[in-house]
Scaffold this motif. Sequence first.
Motif, short mmCIF file in Angstrom:
data_model
loop_
_atom_site.label_atom_id
_atom_site.label_comp_id
_atom_site.label_asym_id
_atom_site.label_seq_id
_atom_site.Cartn_x
_atom_site.Cartn_y
_atom_site.Cartn_z
N ALA A 109 -9.89 -16.73 4.70
CA ALA A 109 -8.84 -16.72 3.66
C ALA A 109 -8.07 -18.28 3.54
N LYS A 220 -6.89 -12.14 5.94
CA LYS A 220 -7.49 -11.62 4.78
C LYS A 220 -6.26 -11.50 3.75
N TRP A 260 -15.44 -8.32 10.84
CA TRP A 260 -14.43 -8.75 9.72
C TRP A 260 -14.98 -9.49 8.41
N ASN A 264 -14.40 -8.06 4.64
CA ASN A 264 -13.89 -9.01 3.62
C ASN A 264 -14.66 -10.15 3.15
N ASP A 267 -13.74 -13.67 1.53
CA ASP A 267 -12.48 -14.46 2.35
C ASP A 267 -13.29 -15.52 3.32
#
Length: 289
Positions: A109, A220, A260, A264, A267
């Motif tokens: 992110a 995120k 993770w 996502n 990101d």
Amino acid sequence: MKGISLLPFWVLYGFSTFLYGVLYKLIGYRKKVVRQNIERSFPARTQQEHRQIEKQFYQNLCDVIVETLKMVSISPAELQKRVTFKGNEKAEAYLQQGHQIIAMGAHLANWEIMSAAGNLRFDFPIDGVYKPLSSSFFEAFMVFLRSRFGIQLIPMKDTLRHMIRHKNQPRLFTMLADQVPPYGHIQYWTTFLHQDTAFYVSGDKLRESFGYPVFFVGMKHQRRGYFEIEFIELFPPLQEKIESKQHPVTHTFARQLEQWIEANPSDYLWSHKRWKHKKPAEQAHSPES
């Protein structure tokens, strides 16, 4: 830069959208690297899914640029409004008990916002390991930016000395643990996102030396300009020091980061040459080393 930073978010995101068109559609900044990284990391996904991740990544990358500039002048109240935390209660409990926390993050992110927001959330000192930049201007700029909300920056080479100096003090020791080690310094290989991948083993060395609990820190997007940071405990405090040739902290971190990213995918920082090193032939049949 400060003048640009004073512009409202809606103006900066308008510029980000324009920059996206330039970097992605006109110039194709590192598009070959990004496309190869995504395709190899998600072999089971369709080409359409790959392209969707690719496009959203480039938009996120352009947002990171303008958001980082905004960090020059953003107020603590505005930053707090844009970042929520999850799972931090266990980390805070350890800190209140007098423990130091090893927090292992990644380029997810907006990692610059992540470190700044942490200083506003925790009532304990936060140390951040970083690699000094070769450009004196950008080194000074990034040190100012990252230190603005109180984080103490620790050059990578001074890590051990710093931790010994502050041993047993309740504080968060943070690092971006997904960076690529120089080839001659690689001590650990594992399969990560379907590829042979080298990792630094600092997390293992620090836990073996000091016994501190270890957390994975993920970040995120909730929506554009708004984020969630989650703390996931990987290891509790060690009751006694151990020495091991294995790398359980690094291995567990890699698995958690992989999970993770799977959830996502846009990101992650796909423009980074994460897989530039090849695993030595004599280790080719070993999943971990």
